[in-house]
Design an enzyme around this catalytic site. Sequence first.
Site, PDB file in Angstrom:
ATOM      1  N   HIS A 148     -61.935 -74.352 -19.368  1.00 52.17           N
ATOM      2  CA  HIS A 148     -61.256 -74.440 -18.070  1.00 52.17           C
ATOM      3  C   HIS A 148     -60.061 -73.488 -17.999  1.00 52.17           C
ATOM      4  O   HIS A 148     -60.147 -72.462 -17.352  1.00 52.17           O
ATOM      5  CB  HIS A 148     -60.810 -75.871 -17.707  1.00 52.17           C
ATOM      6  N   ASP A 167     -71.017 -77.607 -17.693  1.00 52.84           N
ATOM      7  CA  ASP A 167     -70.093 -78.743 -17.777  1.00 52.84           C
ATOM      8  C   ASP A 167     -70.720 -80.063 -17.315  1.00 52.84           C
ATOM      9  O   ASP A 167     -71.507 -80.652 -18.064  1.00 52.84           O
ATOM     10  CB  ASP A 167     -68.832 -78.397 -16.979  1.00 52.84           C
TER      11      ASP A 167
END
Lengths: 446, 446
Positions: free
Chosen positions: B264, B315
């Site tokens: 991220h 993800d």
Amino acid sequence: MLHLLADWALLDDGFAPDVLVGVADGAITDVTPRSEGATGERVAGLLLPGMGNLHSHAFQRVFAGLTEHADGGGDFWSWREAMYRAAARMTPELYAPVMAWLGKELLKGGYTSVAEFHYLHHRPDGSPYARRTEMAASLVAGAEAAGIALTLLVGVYEAGGFGGAPLTGGQNRFSNDVDAALLMAASLRVHCGAVVGLALHSLRAVSPASLRRAVDGFAGQGPIHIHVAEQRAEVATCVETLGAPPVAWLLDHAAVNGAWCLVHATHANAKEIADAARTGAVIGLCPSTEADLGDGLFDFPACQEACGAFGIGSDSNVMLDAFAELRLLDYGQRLRGERRNVAAGDNGHSGRALWQQAARGGAAACGRAAGRIATGLAADFVVIEPTAEAFGQKPDFALDAAMFGAVRAPARHVMVGGAWQVRDGVHRNEAKIDSGYRAALKALGA
Amino acid sequence: MLHLLADWALLDDGFAPDVLVGVADGAITDVTPRSEGATGERVAGLLLPGMGNLHSHAFQRVFAGLTEHADGGGDFWSWREAMYRAAARMTPELYAPVMAWLGKELLKGGYTSVAEFHYLHHRPDGSPYARRTEMAASLVAGAEAAGIALTLLVGVYEAGGFGGAPLTGGQNRFSNDVDAALLMAASLRVHCGAVVGLALHSLRAVSPASLRRAVDGFAGQGPIHIHVAEQRAEVATCVETLGAPPVAWLLDHAAVNGAWCLVHATHANAKEIADAARTGAVIGLCPSTEADLGDGLFDFPACQEACGAFGIGSDSNVMLDAFAELRLLDYGQRLRGERRNVAAGDNGHSGRALWQQAARGGAAACGRAAGRIATGLAADFVVIEPTAEAFGQKPDFALDAAMFGAVRAPARHVMVGGAWQVRDGVHRNEAKIDSGYRAALKALGA
């Protein structure tokens, strides 16, 4: 007379089970929930109102994905040069197969009608074709071949920029004054089956005086669309030239009402958005094109707070799936506001909120009595089946998952005006339309 | 010994025509451009290096699209509650078919390897399974069934928040201290074919002392991944508790290097990004999940300016197509910066820039010698065919169009380690894997 018996149908107040939908002459004649055991063509899955695509430039599809390089594609304005080059090559013969292919793919993406913002009127040198509506007629023929409901918006395009700047090269094909556009609209209304509307290109391209004349001359005859506030440079020049940003100026100088579609409105401020909402005008959001062109992010919460109408358009036609377009709308807003489920409101589901509102706004902007599953409206439907994960879940979750978790395009069957155009993901005329499109692309590339 | 003869192949310095690629024992033995007429299995279209998916939580797929409602899904933290509920239901028996289906769909989306960030270790009450690696073994079996190359990242998860807050309900299955994780990693390396790495959950869940011990104990043994700076609340608490934002703190307190993947980094500032770039660590961007969860937009231009490595991860697995993921990455950046073609640089094509950089970063983060078409690397390939619009155009345009204008998933054929797993868009074991997944979902829902 046709009867559909849907496992679930999305009605005004939510999903209902075992819904019997009567269809005659292309329209819905009755809607009866909880009709388990009734006789009808069974529709496995979820029956949704078809989506109206409120903004398309069909010819822009022919260069989809071909301007993704720094050389000449660095910003909106250089992209526009590439667009002018593609526009310059289009012919009446090639426009129909392009529109047919686009219409077919839009159907497979869950759209049942499309408002074509049509300004590609004339020969490359700017002189009219012998039949002034030659290019428009090709769009009509292409849409008919696909079976998508067409709203043909006749473009007015007079100037190359604010303050009446002259048209340059690529813009000559677009040149159309108000009288010509009104005449074309009247003629098309008589000679073709499409809904006809007016496309005022923008405040750049249409002077205040012409705008007034066009609106007076067309009032009550159909939808009126205009590009507004897509780019910051456009807003700045509008403030300089006209003394106000485009949406505010328009609301002050034209009797904007529910017949209007304000396309983009990306850089409208919250007050402009609230003022526009009160008129009943539909905001025409084009998330994929606005992302592709780096336009920016619309203040969607301001629109929702003002209960403003909105719909979606495929615009430059880089993305042809209504579910993906609505996901991108919400994703952009989630990134803008750093929160989830922006469209869902306090109690709702994102999928239903987005689909219902956009279907109503899209139908209004297309000038088509459609956008809901209700008696008297067009029998425009999209059927989706639950994703593996949503199987057995309540239908609201199935619609959410189709929009936010599907691994392939969710539309399985698509009906327009009472006729199935897509079954099991395949259009009734897939191969022929594909080969016509490939031939057209080859001719355009030559 | 296999020889592929590709119309075009994406090599380090760009597309080359008629490329003969030799493959033996799963690896590339030679690459010879301009081999027209050579003997080999012809590959029509563009041969690309396969994409490494650097961040996945396989179990999160089972609720894809099912949290898109205001009730309990309003923000990241309430989404996390739904995620805990899904995690609580998973069993070793069901994990393998879930991973198999996910792996199959990832392959069809152009991914050839996946780094599974695995922290779902124990029984629902937090006690270990008789075989501590039971759940990990299911992931290995699932990935093998699909034929995707797996990197198994063994999770360390000690605390429920900064400062050593105790674990609560849903987190008990994740509980794993450093010693346990190192032992599991060593055991898995011996007993299974997967690449093994370490997954430090986050600075919330791993104390500074444990982080130091884990890194010392694992140095040189494989990739080390960590979630950082995904949410503003996390950054604020990190500053309060540790005195610096997560990326800055990490760079100051651990010997971050090219074996690391910082997942991220959404809210890292430009200095943190530049400092991270210098270490060789890969930034793990997850555009669809970061949009879905409303995380925010990473400062990608800062990363590009610093020549930082990056890759993409699926993800939460709401989107399983590498082309769409990269498009969303660039679209987010276009909206953020209000300009086009952010990744393209001054002379490049967006498609090539994104694919090549993400494939290299993805392979590095997966700890797999892959990510380029070059001698000695794994024979991991994706073949795409030009869209109708890009047909006959130079291959750079065809890759751009696949990413930015395709109407269906672009990957046609996919090879992992020298074996075709997907041909003509269909996986070699599609039906069986689908039915196993449906049965698993049914069991999970019960």
